[in-house]
Design a protein around this motif. Structure first.
Motif, short mmCIF file in Angstrom:
data_model
loop_
_atom_site.label_atom_id
_atom_site.label_comp_id
_atom_site.label_asym_id
_atom_site.label_seq_id
_atom_site.Cartn_x
_atom_site.Cartn_y
_atom_site.Cartn_z
N ARG A 64 15.60 2.82 -7.28
CA ARG A 64 14.43 2.42 -6.50
C ARG A 64 14.77 2.48 -5.02
O ARG A 64 15.83 2.04 -4.58
N ARG A 68 6.89 -0.68 -0.91
CA ARG A 68 5.57 -0.43 -1.49
C ARG A 68 4.59 0.01 -0.42
O ARG A 68 4.63 -0.46 0.71
N ALA A 98 3.99 5.16 -6.73
CA ALA A 98 5.41 4.87 -6.51
C ALA A 98 6.28 6.12 -6.70
O ALA A 98 7.49 6.01 -6.88
N ASN A 101 9.28 6.31 -4.63
CA ASN A 101 10.10 5.10 -4.67
C ASN A 101 11.10 5.08 -5.82
O ASN A 101 11.95 4.18 -5.88
N TYR A 420 0.46 12.61 -5.55
CA TYR A 420 1.40 11.68 -4.95
C TYR A 420 1.62 12.05 -3.49
O TYR A 420 1.29 13.16 -3.06
N GLY A 459 7.61 2.33 -12.92
CA GLY A 459 6.59 2.94 -12.08
C GLY A 459 5.30 2.15 -12.12
O GLY A 459 5.12 1.25 -12.94
N ASP A 460 4.36 2.48 -11.24
CA ASP A 460 3.10 1.78 -11.19
C ASP A 460 2.23 2.12 -12.40
O ASP A 460 2.40 3.16 -13.03
N PHE A 467 -2.21 1.39 -7.94
CA PHE A 467 -1.97 1.72 -6.53
C PHE A 467 -3.20 1.42 -5.67
O PHE A 467 -3.07 0.97 -4.54
#
Length: 502
Positions: A64, A68, A98, A101, A420, A459-460, A467
């Motif tokens: 990670r 955010r 994400a 991330n 993304y 992940g989201d 998101f």
């Protein structure tokens, strides 16, 4: 009696009278069947899914990074046009908030050309997760045969290198691909792969001896080697006749790229266009140590992979694809645009696709984007699975989703396009679209599984629109501000008994 493949680990029981030892493996097509049961291997069930036993699985944990973000952090969602684009993204795609991330472990280990544009997104957890899950599904659709990975725009190889390293982490130890077929118009990177294969363990030491000598007179050598690349294309074309000369051309390219300011381009004749960056002796020594590590990691994967790499147009590489293969097109991108395009537009991929000429190897505007769509359409009709990575320009999204629409309901097309943010900027949005190809039922069902796995691995929750939902939990910066505000309020109350916070 048990027999097994000496390359991929597939095993089965046979009772026939004919000796099976030495027969080609029907799963990977590369190994040979040998008598006996291996210590590690896998069988194939009636549903053509592999069942591994005691196979080595890489120690994989997604890394990670970053903080955010919210839609307001990205310029492509700003202003009136941005608001309309956000509505388009939410309605027609699955936005992976994400995405940048979560990275694969050691995400820089194969970054042997730095700075090099167009590969950071292929080091992310999501890209490698999606590719591995599609490969698993393709294995099922192939009725128990491993697909090949076809890369028409291979570049610095971040897709196949990271898949070769981490793919087994997603598949229980079973390799996701039998081999790699790749092409690129950058003759230096293709030449470098073959030079790594030819020199093996010597490759890194041979390069570093020259790199240290060139570093001793950085600016003069830089200008000299840039000039010498004017003849490098011909030298690489004659690699079979003079491999030493071709090797030198590759070493010059690697050295120049890793010492330039922002990135290199190629002239129409194949010469390198670059600007030198000032570095101290200590910085150059650290760079060479980094090159030793990263070039060694790439060399090891090149030597250990069955591949067919060639300097060729993407169309020629795609002509080599067979129905059981997966073609991953990390396309040359046009300029980014968030302007809306009608869904019923003729050739929507050409609308607003202005050429960016990112690499200097040719036009990547409207005509080129149409050529990509035309090739992908033919591949899909033949049963080849295609993954397309490009900017999330609305016209490109519409065009790619038309390729998907093979018995897929219109309301479900959004699950085949993952959008993304750019890994490097807040001004551009990317997409990764899965085109299952005719007859691939398992691949057609895979996008929902990809999103479920993404959520499970930190992940989201894309399916729930996490998101774009209002934040329910304060992040670290917001929490710090809130704590300071609360402390201020408490001090005021203590200093003034009549203070009313309302």
């Amino acid at each position: 009696m048990h027999i097994h493949c000496d390359r991929c680990g597939f095993e089965r029981v046979y009772t026939g009278a004919q000796n099976q030892d030495g027969m080609p493996c029907a799963v990977c097509g590369l190994g040979r069947m040998r008598n006996g049961r291996p210590a590690r291997g896998f069988t194939i069930g009636a549903d053509f899914r592999p069942a591994p036993h005691d196979m080595l699985v890489p120690n994989y944990h997604a890394v990670r990074t970053g903080t955010r973000s919210t839609p307001s952090d990205f310029h492509y969602f700003a202003a009136i046009q941005g608001t309309a684009y956000q509505a388009f993204v939410q309605e027609h795609t699955s936005y992976v908030g994400a995405f940048t991330n979560l990275l694969v472990p050691d995400s820089e280990q194969f970054a042997w050309l730095t700075p090099y544009t167009g590969n950071k997104h292929n080091r992310t957890h999501f890209t490698q997760l999606a590719l591995a899950r599609v490969a698993q599904a393709k294995f099922v659709d192939n009725k128990g045969r491993l697909p090949r990975l076809i890369e028409p725009f291979v570049g610095s190889g971040q897709i196949w290198l990271n898949s070769a390293c981490w793919g087994k982490a997603f598949t229980g130890g079973v390799q996701p691909f039998a081999s790699v077929v790749a092409g690129d118009l950058n003759h230096y990177v293709i030449g470098s792969y073959w030079t790594m294969r030819r020199l093996g363990a010597r490759f890194v030491d041979e390069y570093l001896k020259l790199a240290e000598a060139w570093d001793a007179d950085l600016h003069q050598r830089f200008a000299q080697l840039v000039e010498e690349t004017r003849t490098a294309k011909g030298e690489l074309a004659r690699a079979g006749e003079n491999p030493a000369l071709a090797m030198m051309a590759c070493f010059k390219y690697i050295w120049l790229v890793n010492r330039c300011v922002r990135g290199t381009k190629l002239s129409p004749g194949g010469a390198v266009t670059a600007t030198c960056e000032d570095r101290t002796a200590g910085e150059l020594a650290a760079l060479r140590a980094q090159e030793r590590e990263r070039l060694g990691a790439v060399r090891d994967k090149v030597v250990g992979t069955v591949f067919d790499f060639e300097c060729r147009d993407f169309r020629r590489t795609c002509e080599l694809a067979e129905p059981g293969d997966i073609v991953f097109m990390d396309c040359p991108f046009p300029d980014f645009s968030n302007g809306l395009v009608p869904g019923d537009a003729v050739s929507p991929e050409t609308v607003g696709s202005r050429s960016a000429n990112t690499y200097g190897t040719g036009d990547d505007g409207a005509d080129f984007q149409k050529a990509i769509v035309d090739v992908a359409r033919e591949l899909s009709r033949e049963g080849v699975t295609v993954l397309l990575c490009n900017f999330a320009n609305p016209g490109l999204v519409h065009a790619y989703q038309r390729l998907v629409a093979n018995g897929v309901a219109a309301r479900d097309l959004k699950y085949y396009t993952f959008t993304y943010r750019s890994p490097a900027t807040t001004t551009e949005a990317y997409q990764l679209t899965v085109v299952p190809g005719v007859g691939n039922r398992a691949v057609t069902a895979s996008p929902r599984q990809i999103l479920a796995d993404w959520h499970q691995h930190g992940g989201d929750d894309v399916l729930a629109g996490e998101f774009f939902a209002p934040r329910q939990v304060l992040d670290e910066t917001e929490m710090d501000f809130q704590l300071q505000y609360d402390a201020q309020q408490e001090r005021r109350e203590e200093e003034d008994s009549d203070y009313d916070p309302q």
